[in-house]
Every structure is written in structure tokens, then in C-alpha cells.
Motif scaffolding. Structure first.
Motif, mmCIF file in Angstrom:
data_model
loop_
_atom_site.group_PDB
_atom_site.id
_atom_site.type_symbol
_atom_site.label_atom_id
_atom_site.label_comp_id
_atom_site.label_asym_id
_atom_site.label_seq_id
_atom_site.Cartn_x
_atom_site.Cartn_y
_atom_site.Cartn_z
ATOM 1 N N GLY A 103 39.032 33.942 44.886
ATOM 2 C CA GLY A 103 38.596 35.197 44.271
ATOM 3 C C GLY A 103 38.261 35.067 42.799
ATOM 4 O O GLY A 103 37.254 35.600 42.338
ATOM 5 N N GLY A 104 39.107 34.365 42.042
ATOM 6 C CA GLY A 104 38.838 34.204 40.619
ATOM 7 C C GLY A 104 37.569 33.430 40.355
ATOM 8 O O GLY A 104 36.758 33.800 39.489
ATOM 9 N N TRP A 105 37.376 32.336 41.105
ATOM 10 C CA TRP A 105 36.167 31.527 40.936
ATOM 11 C C TRP A 105 34.917 32.318 41.319
ATOM 12 O O TRP A 105 33.912 32.312 40.591
ATOM 13 C CB TRP A 105 36.260 30.260 41.787
ATOM 14 N N MET A 106 34.966 33.016 42.445
ATOM 15 C CA MET A 106 33.808 33.779 42.888
ATOM 16 C C MET A 106 33.490 34.929 41.931
ATOM 17 O O MET A 106 32.324 35.243 41.688
ATOM 18 C CB MET A 106 34.045 34.326 44.301
ATOM 19 N N ALA A 107 34.545 35.559 41.381
ATOM 20 C CA ALA A 107 34.317 36.679 40.457
ATOM 21 C C ALA A 107 33.570 36.222 39.214
ATOM 22 O O ALA A 107 32.761 36.973 38.650
ATOM 23 C CB ALA A 107 35.644 37.314 40.072
ATOM 24 N N ASP A 108 33.816 34.991 38.757
ATOM 25 C CA ASP A 108 33.090 34.456 37.604
ATOM 26 C C ASP A 108 31.731 33.888 37.993
ATOM 27 O O ASP A 108 30.769 33.985 37.234
ATOM 28 C CB ASP A 108 33.918 33.349 36.939
ATOM 29 N N ARG A 109 31.655 33.302 39.172
ATOM 30 C CA ARG A 109 30.411 32.644 39.585
ATOM 31 C C ARG A 109 29.368 33.649 40.060
ATOM 32 O O ARG A 109 28.183 33.551 39.723
ATOM 33 C CB ARG A 109 30.708 31.634 40.706
ATOM 34 N N PHE A 110 29.776 34.630 40.833
ATOM 35 C CA PHE A 110 28.829 35.570 41.447
ATOM 36 C C PHE A 110 28.972 37.000 40.929
ATOM 37 O O PHE A 110 28.141 37.849 41.258
ATOM 38 C CB PHE A 110 29.004 35.569 42.967
ATOM 39 N N GLY A 111 30.013 37.274 40.182
ATOM 40 C CA GLY A 111 30.235 38.621 39.684
ATOM 41 C C GLY A 111 31.253 39.372 40.521
ATOM 42 O O GLY A 111 31.487 39.064 41.692
ATOM 43 N N ARG A 112 31.859 40.383 39.902
ATOM 44 C CA ARG A 112 32.886 41.172 40.610
ATOM 45 C C ARG A 112 32.285 41.940 41.779
ATOM 46 O O ARG A 112 32.857 42.009 42.869
ATOM 47 C CB ARG A 112 33.539 42.159 39.647
ATOM 48 N N LEU B 263 40.491 38.253 48.560
ATOM 49 C CA LEU B 263 39.332 38.445 47.690
ATOM 50 C C LEU B 263 39.325 39.838 47.062
ATOM 51 O O LEU B 263 39.115 39.998 45.856
ATOM 52 C CB LEU B 263 38.042 38.227 48.483
ATOM 53 N N GLY B 264 39.557 40.844 47.898
ATOM 54 C CA GLY B 264 39.519 42.220 47.406
ATOM 55 C C GLY B 264 40.637 42.526 46.430
ATOM 56 O O GLY B 264 40.437 43.225 45.433
ATOM 57 N N ASN B 265 41.841 42.011 46.682
ATOM 58 C CA ASN B 265 42.974 42.287 45.820
ATOM 59 C C ASN B 265 42.837 41.589 44.472
ATOM 60 O O ASN B 265 43.514 41.948 43.511
ATOM 61 C CB ASN B 265 44.274 41.839 46.499
ATOM 62 N N CYS B 266 41.966 40.581 44.398
ATOM 63 C CA CYS B 266 41.677 39.927 43.122
ATOM 64 C C CYS B 266 40.541 40.642 42.388
ATOM 65 O O CYS B 266 40.651 40.938 41.200
ATOM 66 C CB CYS B 266 41.309 38.459 43.364
ATOM 67 N N ALA B 267 39.455 40.931 43.092
ATOM 68 C CA ALA B 267 38.253 41.464 42.448
ATOM 69 C C ALA B 267 38.333 42.964 42.158
ATOM 70 O O ALA B 267 37.830 43.421 41.123
ATOM 71 C CB ALA B 267 37.028 41.169 43.314
ATOM 72 N N ALA B 268 38.946 43.742 43.038
ATOM 73 C CA ALA B 268 38.952 45.194 42.860
ATOM 74 C C ALA B 268 39.716 45.638 41.612
ATOM 75 O O ALA B 268 39.189 46.422 40.809
ATOM 76 C CB ALA B 268 39.499 45.881 44.111
ATOM 77 N N PRO B 269 40.973 45.190 41.385
ATOM 78 C CA PRO B 269 41.651 45.597 40.138
ATOM 79 C C PRO B 269 40.909 45.132 38.895
ATOM 80 O O PRO B 269 40.888 45.834 37.881
ATOM 81 C CB PRO B 269 43.028 44.920 40.251
ATOM 82 N N MET B 270 40.286 43.945 38.965
ATOM 83 C CA MET B 270 39.519 43.434 37.837
ATOM 84 C C MET B 270 38.327 44.338 37.556
ATOM 85 O O MET B 270 38.040 44.686 36.408
ATOM 86 C CB MET B 270 39.049 42.011 38.166
ATOM 87 N N PHE B 271 37.627 44.733 38.607
ATOM 88 C CA PHE B 271 36.467 45.607 38.479
ATOM 89 C C PHE B 271 36.859 46.931 37.834
ATOM 90 O O PHE B 271 36.240 47.390 36.863
ATOM 91 C CB PHE B 271 35.855 45.837 39.862
ATOM 92 N N VAL B 272 37.921 47.555 38.370
ATOM 93 C CA VAL B 272 38.347 48.859 37.863
ATOM 94 C C VAL B 272 38.770 48.754 36.405
ATOM 95 O O VAL B 272 38.417 49.599 35.567
ATOM 96 C CB VAL B 272 39.503 49.409 38.718
ATOM 97 N N SER B 273 39.532 47.719 36.064
ATOM 98 C CA SER B 273 40.015 47.556 34.697
ATOM 99 C C SER B 273 38.865 47.369 33.710
ATOM 100 O O SER B 273 38.895 47.909 32.597
ATOM 101 C CB SER B 273 40.963 46.357 34.618
ATOM 102 N N GLU B 274 37.838 46.643 34.114
ATOM 103 C CA GLU B 274 36.747 46.309 33.196
ATOM 104 C C GLU B 274 35.742 47.441 33.006
ATOM 105 O O GLU B 274 34.985 47.420 32.039
ATOM 106 C CB GLU B 274 36.032 45.045 33.675
ATOM 107 N N ILE B 275 35.709 48.416 33.900
ATOM 108 C CA ILE B 275 34.790 49.538 33.714
ATOM 109 C C ILE B 275 35.498 50.757 33.120
ATOM 110 O O ILE B 275 34.850 51.753 32.810
ATOM 111 C CB ILE B 275 34.107 49.955 35.031
ATOM 112 N N SER B 276 36.821 50.678 32.915
ATOM 113 C CA SER B 276 37.586 51.843 32.475
ATOM 114 C C SER B 276 37.664 51.902 30.954
ATOM 115 O O SER B 276 37.872 50.877 30.307
ATOM 116 C CB SER B 276 39.014 51.780 33.045
#
Length: 545
Positions: A66-75, A118-131
Motif C-alpha cells: 500500500g505505501g509503495w503503490m500510494a507513492d507510485r500511482f497515487g492515493r 491496501l484500503g486501510n493504508c490509502a484511505a486514512p492517508m487520503f482523508v488526512s491529506e485533503i483535510s
């Protein structure tokens, strides 16, 4: 977005437990037909435990990727991709009875684990970064809220009147297609997070459009300046790009936040919550709840979990993270002692069975307020943009390892310790309270830069104050300092407006920061278009605290 990720995770946590009798009966029929004879209870227990636990290796791998994909392809694209595993797993899980194959159900659990990791890694990151940071705590509880809603929905649809029967239990998995397809259709219409676009991809125009999209306004100069500040800080330290695993573990000022993040995940799992959710069916029977009422007791427990998570949403940014960890953990620790006493004495005092059920509800309330939403939220808050994806992946791995340990270890522990099982969790909770009090910082109303400066107070972080026509003050609090870390918390507009003094002409400002009172050096911004396209005449002052 969280409906398609966290909801799925919660649904898969809760969907099997109420159906244990029907699943074991299906396994018995299938295996006895293959063997031409009976199947021992021990074999069924092993198969049931394996079916439950196989989601965990999938979650571990998903978190690692999840961490690698979030940086490579986006959240955003990571979240979309995670639903592929739901589309693959649902037909397998639904068809396991018709195919007379327990192995198919087990494979589907692995696929559901990939989705959850994957979701438990990317979803909190997504929410935190748009808030916005003033609402980051409240919005960051949404993944946990939808996780609890998923658990509740699985227990409701698993009632005997709906799909909870020997003929229909396998069709529960079809319900997972609803959030998966909803997410696949809806997420492409969302913008990628602005922090990813600017700090990882260095696409400032797209990042500004993303901020404007999520704030519903063109006036986003303050937030853009905060991200610019973080980008400048990263470039000064040669960390403008995504972190590697080696950097994550060898960077000195990341060691303490990494320890905190890992410990918070361990605290969440070893508080005993998954023991309650995975084996709530048996726990309620042991407290004297009649067999036919157990499914409704589980639904009631899950409803309380959802209700208290909703209550937590406004509390996170008002009360703070630390109090919502410390006080509920103390309540949970004492509550488990009372639960143990009830379990020991209920054979001679039947009314203690009712007290034991109340203890379970109080325990769930305590978890929903503190250890439920806060650990993964802090994993997103304690790091700058560069190390955040890897740190959250590591948090997910620690969480799944704890889940696996509880899933395979609770039954043997219960067999060995009997009614004293929950005393062990109570002792651990007291230890966790001490750790939290000594080590976990408060992050309420702080920007990512201010939080990072708590762990490295020597970092240079700029403060920008913008004066508009001498009337208003816009303070960019994405600041930190070369002075003591308390100075970094002093944003005159956001935190200490009573300490701001402005001359009538707006030319000179002094911030009263005690021994660190600083003059502001004025720089005139040329009249013309600003970053948002609006005509301005602003005076901007810069300083280093």
C-alpha cells in the motif's frame, strides 16, 4: 471513498462470526462426503480458525504494497485498484457452497485481506491529506466510523430473518459488491490529494486546483504556502522525493514517531478488542445469554460501537487525542477486571450475567472513543509527506501482525487462563496508559510541520504572515523554528490572537512570544495577480522563528 474501503474491511471482520454454525455444518457435510466418514470437532475448529485467519496474510501483503503503490500511482488510484480483489473474491465466497469447496472460501478471504490492507493504508492517508488541519481529527475518524458501520451491517444482514441461515449465509458476500462498485464509479471524479501532487509529483497547478476543489473556494494561498514551506524544507534536507524503507529506519528524528505508531497499533490489538469481536458469539453464551438472543446481542454491541464512534467525531478536535486515549483505556482496564469477576461468580449469582453484558458494552464504548479511531489517525499525522506512506504501511503491518496473534492465540489463551483471560488484557492496558502518558504527543490543531517539529525542534521552518490592505491578518501556521519547540506553536492569528500587535499603517508588527519576541521584516509583494488569479495588493512579511 471510505464507504468503498473501510466499510468493506469492517464487513469482512464481522461477516463470518455470526455464521459459524452454518459454515461448520457446510464444512462437515463437504469433508465427510470426501472422506466417507465423520469429521472430528478438532478438525472443524482448525478449519474455522484458518478461514478466519487467512484474511490476515492478505492484509499484511496489502499493507506492505500500500505505501509503495500510494507513492507510485497515487492515493486515488491505489484505492480504485484495491477493489479489484473484492470483484475477484465475492464470486468465490458466494460459490463455495455450490462448489462444495471450503478451499474456495479460504482463497476469497485472502483476496479480501488484500483489499483491506491496501484500503486501510490509502484511505486514512487520503482523508488526512485533503483535510484542513482544524478539522483533520474529525475527518480522520471517518475510516474508523465506516469500519464500525461495516461490522454493524454484517451482523444485521446476518440475522436469521435475513441471510443468516444454513441456506443463505453465503449470499452475504454479494453485499460487498455495492460499496466496491460505488467506489469504482465515484472515486475517478475526485481529485488526487494536493499534498501528493505538489510534494511527491511537484505539480503545483494541479495541486492548487485540488485544494480549490476540496475547499470549494479560490482563496487557498495560505494552504499552498504551507505546502510550499514543507517542500522547501524537504529540498533542503534532500528528502523532496518519496522515502525508501532504508531512509525510514535510519533517519534519526523518525525513530520516536515510528515507535509511537507501532506501539499504538500494538495497543489497539492487544487491548483485546478483536478477541471480543472475533469470538463475541461464544463470549455472550458464556455470560448466560440464550442461544436465540445471541445474534441480537452482537447487533446491539456493534450498534453501540457505531454510535460512540459518531460521538467521537466532534470530540477529536475539541478534547484532543491524548485525553481520548488515556481516559478510555483506564476505563477499559478497570472494566475488564469487573468482567472477570462476573464470569467467575455468575454460576452462583445469575444476575452477574447481565452485569457481564454491560461490561462488554462499556468496553466497546471505551474502545470506540479512543483506541478505535486514533492510532491510524496519528500514523498519518506524525510524519511529513515523504515518509508518511511508508510509515502508514508499517503501521498497517504492525496492526495485521497484532490481529494475527490475537486470532490464533486467543482460544489457546482462553483454554489455559479460563475466566482470567481478560485480566491479562487489563494489565496490558495499564501499561499502555503509562506509555501514552509519557510518549504520545498532542497533535490537536497543529499542522504537519508543527507536529514534525516536535520530534526535530532544530529544523528551520518558515512563518509567513500576510496583511491584506492593513485590515486583516492571514497567518500561515505551517511553522517551526530553530528556537525551542514551544515557539513553533505560536501562530499569532490561529493560536494566540491576543498576542498580536499591529500599527495602524500595517507596516510593522511585533509578536509577543515572551523571551522570543521578534520583529517582522517587511517585503512588499507587487500589485497584480496572485496565485489564485485574483487582483491583490498585499504586504507579506517573512521571518525565521
Amino acid at each position: 471513498m471510505v464507504f468503498g474501503s473501510s466499510f468493506q474491511f469492517g464487513f469482512n471482520i464481522g461477516v463470518l462470526n455470526p455464521q459459524v454454525r452454518f459454515i461448520n455444518a457446510s464444512y462437515y457435510d463437504t469433508l465427510s462426503g470426501r472422506k466417507g466418514g465423520g469429521v472430528s470437532p478438532q478438525e472443524l475448529t482448525v478449519l474455522w480458525s484458518l478461514t478466519t485467519a487467512l484474511m490476515i496474510p492478505g492484509g499484511l501483503v496489502g499493507s506492505l504494497l500500500g505505501g509503495w503503490m500510494a507513492d507510485r500511482f497515487g492515493r486515488k488510484h491505489t484505492l480504485i485498484f484495491s477493489h479489484v480483489f473484492i470483484l475477484l473474491g465475492v464470486p468465490l465466497a458466494t460459490g463455495c457452497v455450490a462448489a462444495r469447496s471450503p478451499e474456495i472460501l479460504m482463497i476469497s478471504r485472502i483476496l479480501f485481506g488484500f483489499n483491506a490492507g491496501l484500503g486501510n493504508c490509502a484511505a486514512p492517508m487520503f482523508v488526512s491529506e485533503i483535510s484542513p488541519y482544524s478539522l483533520r481529527g474529525a475527518l480522520s475518524t471517518l475510516p474508523q466510523l465506516f469500519l464500525t458501520i461495516g461490522i454493524l451491517m454484517s451482523s444485521i444482514f446476518g440475522l436469521p430473518q435475513l441471510l443468516g441461515s444454513s441456506e443463505r449465509w453465503q449470499f452475504l458476500f454479494l453485499l460487498e459488491l455495492v460499496p466496491a462498485l460505488t467506489a469504482i464509479v465515484a472515486i475517478p471524479f475526485l481529485h488526487e490529494t494536493p499534498r501528493f501532487l505538489l510534494l511527491i509529483r511537484d505539480k503545483r497547478p494541479q495541486a492548487q486546483k485540488s485544494v480549490e476543489f476540496y475547499r470549494r473556494t479560490k482563496d487557498v494561498s495560505a494552504e499552498m504556502e504551507e505546502m510550499d514551506t514543507e517542500q522547501r524544507t524537504a529540498k533542503k534536507t534532500d528528502k523532496a522525493t518519496a522515502f525508501t524503507w532504508r531512509q525510514l529506519f535510519t533517519t534519526t528524528n523518525l525513530r520516536r514517531p515510528l515507535l509511537i505508531v507501532i506501539m499504538l497499533q500494538i495497543m489497539q490489538q492487544f487491548s483485546g478488542i478483536n478477541a471480543v469481536f472475533f469470538y463475541s458469539d461464544g463470549i455472550f453464551r458464556s455470560t448466560g445469554v440464550p442461544e436465540e438472543h445471541v445474534p441480537y446481542a452482537i447487533v446491539g454491541t456493534n450498534f453501540v460501537n457505531v454510535l460512540m464512534t459518531v460521538v467521537t467525531v466532534p470530540l477529536i478536535d475539541r478534547v484532543g487525542r491524548r485525553p481520548l486515549l488515556l481516559i478510555p483505556m483506564l476505563v477499559m482496564a478497570v472494566d475488564l477486571i469487573v468482567l472477570t469477576v462476573c464470569l467467575r461468580l455468575q454460576s452462583s449469582h445469575s444476575w452477574l450475567g447481565i452485569v457481564a453484558v454491560v461490561c462488554i458494552l462499556v468496553y466497546v464504548i471505551g474502545f470506540a472513543v479512543g483506541l478505535g479511531p486514533i492510532p491510524m489517525m496519528l500514523a498519518a499525522e506524525l510524519f511529513r509527506q515523504g515518509p508518511r506512506p511508508k510509515a502508514m504501511a508499517l503501521a498497517g503491518i504492525a496492526n495485521w501482525c497484532g490481529t494475527f496473534a490475537i486470532a490464533i492465540g486467543f482460544e489457546p489463551l482462553k483454554a489455559a487462563a479460563g475466566d482470567f483471560t481478560f485480566i491479562i488484557f487489563s494489565v496490558l492496558l495499564f501499561v499502555f496508559v503509562v506509555f501514552t502518558f509519557l510518549c504520545v504527543p498532542e497533535t490537536k490543531n497543529l499542522t504537519f510541520e508543527e507536529i514534525a517539529n516536535k520530534f526535530c525542534p532544530g529544523d528551520d521552518i518558515e512563518v509567513e504572515v500576510v496583511f491584506e490592505d492593513g485590515d486583516g491578518v492571514c497567518c500561515d501556521a505551517a511553522a517551526a523554528a530553530t528556537t525551542p519547540p514551544t515557539t513553533a506553536d505560536h501562530c499569532p492569528d490561529q493560536h494566540y490572537p491576543e498576542q498580536r500587535r499591529q500599527q495602524e499603517d500595517g507596516a510593522v508588527v511585533t509578536f509577543d512570544l515572551g523571551p522570543h519576541t521578534l520583529p517582522m521584516v517587511e517585503r512588499q509583494r507587487p500589485e497584480g495577480d496572485d496565485e489564485t488569479g485574483d487582483r491583490t495588493d498585499k504586504t507579506t512579511t517573512h521571518t525565521k522563528l
